[in-house]
Design an enzyme around this catalytic site. Sequence first.
Site, PDB file in Angstrom:
ATOM      1  N   ASN A  14      -0.848 -11.877  -5.488  1.00  0.00           N
ATOM      2  CA  ASN A  14       0.228 -11.413  -4.576  1.00  0.00           C
ATOM      3  C   ASN A  14      -0.324 -12.283  -3.007  1.00  0.00           C
ATOM      4  OD1 ASN A  14       2.657 -10.011  -5.329  1.00  0.00           O
ATOM      5  ND2 ASN A  14       1.268  -8.995  -6.448  1.00  0.00           N
ATOM      6  N   MET A  95      -6.678  -1.399  -4.035  1.00  0.00           N
ATOM      7  CA  MET A  95      -6.637  -0.086  -4.893  1.00  0.00           C
ATOM      8  C   MET A  95      -7.316   1.167  -4.244  1.00  0.00           C
ATOM      9  SD  MET A  95      -4.602  -0.867  -6.931  1.00  0.00           S
ATOM     10  CE  MET A  95      -4.212  -1.203  -8.582  1.00  0.00           C
ATOM     11  N   ARG A  96      -7.029   1.361  -2.960  1.00  0.00           N
ATOM     12  CA  ARG A  96      -7.587   2.417  -2.226  1.00  0.00           C
ATOM     13  C   ARG A  96      -6.354   3.004  -1.488  1.00  0.00           C
ATOM     14  NH1 ARG A  96     -12.592   3.680  -0.760  1.00  0.00           N
ATOM     15  NH2 ARG A  96     -12.121   4.573   1.032  1.00  0.00           N
ATOM     16  N   HIS A 114       4.177  -2.259  -5.176  1.00  0.00           N
ATOM     17  CA  HIS A 114       3.969  -1.530  -6.254  1.00  0.00           C
ATOM     18  C   HIS A 114       4.929  -1.685  -7.145  1.00  0.00           C
ATOM     19  CE1 HIS A 114       2.607   2.164  -8.047  1.00  0.00           C
ATOM     20  NE2 HIS A 114       3.763   2.300  -8.391  1.00  0.00           N
ATOM     21  N   ASP A 150       2.301   5.792  -2.586  1.00  0.00           N
ATOM     22  CA  ASP A 150       3.614   5.052  -2.668  1.00  0.00           C
ATOM     23  C   ASP A 150       4.957   5.807  -2.223  1.00  0.00           C
ATOM     24  OD1 ASP A 150       1.692   3.293  -3.824  1.00  0.00           O
ATOM     25  OD2 ASP A 150       2.057   4.505  -5.692  1.00  0.00           O
TER      26      ASP A 150
HETATM   27  C1  GAR Z   1       0.130  -6.069  -8.669  1.00  0.00           C
HETATM   28  O1  GAR Z   1       0.818  -5.782  -9.703  1.00  0.00           O
HETATM   29  C2  GAR Z   1       0.329  -4.797  -7.722  1.00  0.00           C
HETATM   30  O2  GAR Z   1       1.779  -4.635  -7.606  1.00  0.00           O
HETATM   31  C3  GAR Z   1      -0.611  -3.615  -8.083  1.00  0.00           C
HETATM   32  O3  GAR Z   1      -1.641  -4.261  -8.551  1.00  0.00           O
HETATM   33  C4  GAR Z   1      -1.326  -5.748  -8.966  1.00  0.00           C
HETATM   34  C5  GAR Z   1      -2.322  -6.558  -7.953  1.00  0.00           C
HETATM   35  O4  GAR Z   1      -2.413  -8.000  -8.606  1.00  0.00           O
HETATM   36  N1  GAR Z   1      -0.556  -2.788  -7.228  1.00  0.00           N
HETATM   37  C6  GAR Z   1      -0.898  -1.434  -7.265  1.00  0.00           C
HETATM   38  O5  GAR Z   1      -0.444  -0.836  -8.537  1.00  0.00           O
HETATM   39  C7  GAR Z   1      -0.689  -0.601  -6.257  1.00  0.00           C
HETATM   40  N2  GAR Z   1      -0.536   0.890  -6.609  1.00  0.00           N
HETATM   41  P1  GAR Z   1      -2.809  -8.997  -7.459  1.00  0.00           P
HETATM   42  O6  GAR Z   1      -4.127  -8.960  -7.096  1.00  0.00           O
HETATM   43  O7  GAR Z   1      -2.625 -10.194  -8.478  1.00  0.00           O
HETATM   44  O8  GAR Z   1      -1.889  -9.225  -6.273  1.00  0.00           O
END
Ligand code: GAR
Length: 205
Positions: A14, A95-96, A114, A150
């Site tokens: 992302n 992830m924090r 999310h 979230d």
């Molecule tokens: C993504 O799918 C994002 O939506 C999720 O982690 C992934 C990160 O991917 N986020 C969560 O679950 C937050 N609660 P990336 O590192 O390739 O962007």
Amino acid sequence: MLNLGILISGRGSNMEAILKSIQKKKIPANPAIVISNRPDARGLDIAQRLGVKTEILESRNFDGNRKEYDEKIAKILVKNKVTQRNGLVCLAGFMRIIGPELVRKYKNRIINIHPSLLPSFPGLDAQRQALEYGARYTGCTIHFVDSGVDSGPIILQKTVEIKKTDTVEVLSRRILAKEHVAYPEAVRLFALKKIKVSGRRITIG
Ligand code: GAR
């Protein structure tokens, strides 16, 4: 110009989508800093390859002391000119949980992605939760961060149909493709000052 701070923990796809949109001049913003809470996050290499400054602030040294960790994050952000006045903090697979002090400091200036249609399936393993629940549709949500999990005001959502044959991996891949469109779009709207917040309701335009 809007100064962006992007917080990651892993793959960074992302983050990459946002940085590439900036490079293509689709988003009028300056990518000031990428911060990872993990030294082995693959996204760090991607950011460096794209010429963006990175810092590592390992969170495992701060277990049980979120406030101190968040203060250090704020220091790095401010040092890189991502401020409460001209900054935007993008959580991109970070992830924090962000503590209430940092949320207050950057009120309506921290956004998160999310992988579900919130308020359904918050927390971890959102794609698995949707599949196991038997939902027919899921997707992704970009929202402002408040002090809950979230739970902040919703900026943008994109839907994905769940197919009978879906596994968590296949579904996650289809959601991720939508994430890569939605996140740059939300940052662009923010940079253009098109997002108006009124309580929980957001209007665009
Ligand atoms: C993504 O799918 C994002 O939506 C999720 O982690 C992934 C990160 O991917 N986020 C969560 O679950 C937050 N609660 P990336 O590192 O390739 O962007």
